[in-house]
Design a protein around this motif. Structure first.
Motif, PDB file in Angstrom:
ATOM      1  N   ASP A 103      29.835   7.612 -84.534  1.00  0.00           N
ATOM      2  CA  ASP A 103      29.723   7.792 -85.983  1.00  0.00           C
ATOM      3  C   ASP A 103      28.325   8.307 -86.338  1.00  0.00           C
ATOM      4  OD1 ASP A 103      32.254   6.758 -86.126  1.00  0.00           O
ATOM      5  OD2 ASP A 103      31.635   4.784 -86.850  1.00  0.00           O
ATOM      6  N   ALA A 108      27.391   3.936 -84.617  1.00  0.00           N
ATOM      7  CA  ALA A 108      28.429   3.014 -84.133  1.00  0.00           C
ATOM      8  C   ALA A 108      29.399   3.766 -83.223  1.00  0.00           C
ATOM      9  CB  ALA A 108      29.193   2.415 -85.322  1.00  0.00           C
ATOM     10  N   SER A 110      33.265   4.422 -82.445  1.00  0.00           N
ATOM     11  CA  SER A 110      34.543   4.384 -83.140  1.00  0.00           C
ATOM     12  C   SER A 110      35.678   4.457 -82.114  1.00  0.00           C
ATOM     13  CB  SER A 110      34.611   5.571 -84.103  1.00  0.00           C
ATOM     14  OG  SER A 110      35.921   5.762 -84.564  1.00  0.00           O
ATOM     15  N   GLU A 112      39.867   4.836 -81.785  1.00  0.00           N
ATOM     16  CA  GLU A 112      40.959   5.333 -82.631  1.00  0.00           C
ATOM     17  C   GLU A 112      42.275   5.356 -81.861  1.00  0.00           C
ATOM     18  OE1 GLU A 112      40.061   8.667 -85.351  1.00  0.00           O
ATOM     19  OE2 GLU A 112      41.812   9.662 -84.493  1.00  0.00           O
ATOM     20  N   SER A 122      41.666   2.736 -86.803  1.00  0.00           N
ATOM     21  CA  SER A 122      40.366   2.906 -86.154  1.00  0.00           C
ATOM     22  C   SER A 122      39.494   1.678 -86.382  1.00  0.00           C
ATOM     23  CB  SER A 122      39.667   4.159 -86.689  1.00  0.00           C
ATOM     24  OG  SER A 122      38.405   4.310 -86.066  1.00  0.00           O
ATOM     25  N   VAL A 123      38.712   1.375 -85.372  1.00  0.00           N
ATOM     26  CA  VAL A 123      37.735   0.281 -85.420  1.00  0.00           C
ATOM     27  C   VAL A 123      36.379   0.865 -85.055  1.00  0.00           C
ATOM     28  CG1 VAL A 123      36.985  -1.877 -84.345  1.00  0.00           C
ATOM     29  CG2 VAL A 123      39.425  -1.452 -84.704  1.00  0.00           C
ATOM     30  N   SER A 124      35.355   0.568 -85.865  1.00  0.00           N
ATOM     31  CA  SER A 124      33.980   0.920 -85.482  1.00  0.00           C
ATOM     32  C   SER A 124      33.213  -0.353 -85.210  1.00  0.00           C
ATOM     33  CB  SER A 124      33.268   1.703 -86.602  1.00  0.00           C
ATOM     34  OG  SER A 124      33.671   3.056 -86.611  1.00  0.00           O
ATOM     35  N   SER A 128      25.853  -4.819 -85.912  1.00  0.00           N
ATOM     36  CA  SER A 128      26.141  -6.203 -86.304  1.00  0.00           C
ATOM     37  C   SER A 128      27.113  -6.862 -85.341  1.00  0.00           C
ATOM     38  CB  SER A 128      26.740  -6.248 -87.714  1.00  0.00           C
ATOM     39  OG  SER A 128      28.086  -5.802 -87.705  1.00  0.00           O
ATOM     40  N   ARG A 130      30.243  -6.819 -85.704  1.00  0.00           N
ATOM     41  CA  ARG A 130      31.503  -7.041 -86.421  1.00  0.00           C
ATOM     42  C   ARG A 130      32.359  -5.781 -86.342  1.00  0.00           C
ATOM     43  NH1 ARG A 130      29.558  -8.396 -92.169  1.00  0.00           N
ATOM     44  NH2 ARG A 130      31.478  -9.534 -92.612  1.00  0.00           N
ATOM     45  N   ALA A 132      34.492  -3.015 -88.092  1.00  0.00           N
ATOM     46  CA  ALA A 132      34.850  -2.315 -89.330  1.00  0.00           C
ATOM     47  C   ALA A 132      36.139  -1.560 -89.046  1.00  0.00           C
ATOM     48  CB  ALA A 132      33.741  -1.360 -89.749  1.00  0.00           C
ATOM     49  N   CYS A 133      37.225  -1.976 -89.708  1.00  0.00           N
ATOM     50  CA  CYS A 133      38.561  -1.477 -89.387  1.00  0.00           C
ATOM     51  C   CYS A 133      39.143  -0.700 -90.564  1.00  0.00           C
ATOM     52  CB  CYS A 133      39.508  -2.639 -89.092  1.00  0.00           C
ATOM     53  SG  CYS A 133      38.892  -3.804 -87.878  1.00  0.00           S
ATOM     54  N   ALA A 134      39.926   0.325 -90.256  1.00  0.00           N
ATOM     55  CA  ALA A 134      40.620   1.068 -91.308  1.00  0.00           C
ATOM     56  C   ALA A 134      41.863   1.700 -90.707  1.00  0.00           C
ATOM     57  CB  ALA A 134      39.716   2.147 -91.902  1.00  0.00           C
ATOM     58  N   HIS A 143      41.707  -1.437 -95.145  1.00  0.00           N
ATOM     59  CA  HIS A 143      40.430  -1.576 -94.442  1.00  0.00           C
ATOM     60  C   HIS A 143      40.031  -3.034 -94.453  1.00  0.00           C
ATOM     61  CE1 HIS A 143      38.897  -1.196 -98.603  1.00  0.00           C
ATOM     62  NE2 HIS A 143      37.910  -1.977 -98.178  1.00  0.00           N
ATOM     63  N   ALA A 144      39.252  -3.440 -93.483  1.00  0.00           N
ATOM     64  CA  ALA A 144      38.849  -4.841 -93.370  1.00  0.00           C
ATOM     65  C   ALA A 144      37.672  -4.947 -92.411  1.00  0.00           C
ATOM     66  CB  ALA A 144      40.015  -5.680 -92.858  1.00  0.00           C
ATOM     67  N   VAL A 145      36.977  -6.059 -92.503  1.00  0.00           N
ATOM     68  CA  VAL A 145      35.939  -6.388 -91.526  1.00  0.00           C
ATOM     69  C   VAL A 145      36.377  -7.655 -90.812  1.00  0.00           C
ATOM     70  CG1 VAL A 145      33.528  -7.015 -91.174  1.00  0.00           C
ATOM     71  CG2 VAL A 145      34.138  -5.358 -92.944  1.00  0.00           C
TER      72      VAL A 145
ATOM     73  N   ALA B 117      33.823   0.056 -93.367  1.00  0.00           N
ATOM     74  CA  ALA B 117      35.281   0.037 -93.217  1.00  0.00           C
ATOM     75  C   ALA B 117      35.950   0.876 -94.311  1.00  0.00           C
ATOM     76  CB  ALA B 117      35.793  -1.403 -93.261  1.00  0.00           C
ATOM     77  N   LYS B 120      35.452   4.525 -93.647  1.00  0.00           N
ATOM     78  CA  LYS B 120      36.325   4.986 -92.575  1.00  0.00           C
ATOM     79  C   LYS B 120      37.729   5.288 -93.113  1.00  0.00           C
ATOM     80  CE  LYS B 120      36.411   2.722 -88.627  1.00  0.00           C
ATOM     81  NZ  LYS B 120      36.257   3.776 -87.605  1.00  0.00           N
TER      82      LYS B 120
END
Lengths: 166, 140
Positions: A103, A108, A110, A112, A122-124, A128, A130, A132-134, A143-145, B117, B120
């Protein structure tokens, strides 16, 4: 169009991570958690996604220095590389291998998975640690963390992968 | 107010226009099918995604628009402006250099991971509408 925001799930390991921590502290926590999670079932086998680990090493080698995009992109840090490797090792062998990318906003890594037009998740994973999902699935998008302790893959990640590739 | 920019283009970027994003990482193209992956459209740390207005231009001409340090062998990702606006971002002219524009309006938020997120998710929508434009091969 449906918008679904997943709720963050709690850490699944018995070693809980603090909610705010430095990258170094996060790394130390995850190393302990990773060893504990593997200790009960020690096996001497290759991780199921060994080829993805090789892809990661190539990406880090090519994107390790700031400005790799000819502009402002941060390089992939050691911590990000370690977090990404833990994520790959935690991927169940029953899910297909992801495609990796770097990214440009934060260095980060990524991951996919894509099952067709507008079927993508996809997850990055950045500094951190954690996730980062979308995802997109037709007109649905979310999207979510999610927390990830370096051990067991969160169920929501596996479910999301399957929702786009199955 | 100037009716046109130094490039000769109107200041307002039209929905039907196309914009090109330089592919500066081989990892932004799916290996098997030449598909554009969403990190290609994520913004730089300054919150802008740098693009060039390229409607009607050949691949060779698009390449000449992009600053040398950002031209790689990987070509460009091209997408229509209405696909960008459909995900609630905007494309704003930002010359010089000629034909330069920025994709703006990326989600902001206090939690950097949640912001990431959401960005993305938005970038996934743009990438689904994008196409890869490889540079023409040099001929002997």
């Amino acid at each position: 169009m449906t918008f679904v925001a997943l709720q963050p799930v709690p850490y699944t390991s018995h070693v809980r991570a603090p909610t705010t921590q430095s990258a170094e502290a996060a790394m130390a926590h995850r190393l302990v958690a990773s060893v504990q999670n593997r200790g009960a079932a020690f096996v001497s086998q290759q991780p199921p996604h060994e080829a993805v680990l090789e892809d990661l090493e190539r990406l880090v080698a090519d994107h390790g220095k700031p400005g790799w995009d000819g502009d402002q992109a941060p390089g992939v840090s050691f911590a990000v590389r370690e977090f990404a490797a833990e994520f790959i090792r935690a991927l169940p062998e029953t899910v297909p291998a992801p495609e990796l990318a770097v990214d440009p906003d934060d260095g980060a890594i990524s991951f996919e998975w894509r099952g067709g037009y507008r079927k993508v998740f996809s997850v990055s994973i950045g500094a951190s640690g954690r996730l980062a999902c979308a995802g997109l699935r037709g007109s649905d998008q979310w999207h979510a963390v999610l927390g990830f302790d370096g051990g067991r893959m969160p169920d929501d990640v596996v479910r999301s992968i399957r929702s786009v590739v199955d | 107010m100037n009716p046109v920019l130094p490039s000769g283009l109107p200041p307002a970027v039209g929905d039907q226009e196309e914009v090109a994003r330089s592919i500066t990482s081989s990892s932004w193209i799916a290996a098997s099918k030449g598909r554009i992956k969403h990190p290609a459209f994520l913004p730089a740390p300054d919150d802008d995604t740098s693009v060039f207005r390229c409607s009607g231009l050949s691949a060779d001409r698009i390449r000449t628009l992009i600053p040398t340090e950002r031209v790689t062998e990987h070509g460009a990702a091209v997408v229509r402006v209405d696909a960008v606006r459909r995900v609630h971002l905007d494309v704003v002219a930002a010359e010089p250099p000629a034909r330069h524009a920025n994709i703006r309006g990326w989600p902001v938020g206090a939690d950097p991971d949640l912001r990431k997120a959401e960005r993305k998710r938005v970038a996934l929508g743009i990438a689904e509408a994008a196409r890869h434009v490889p540079w023409p091969r040099a001929t002997d």
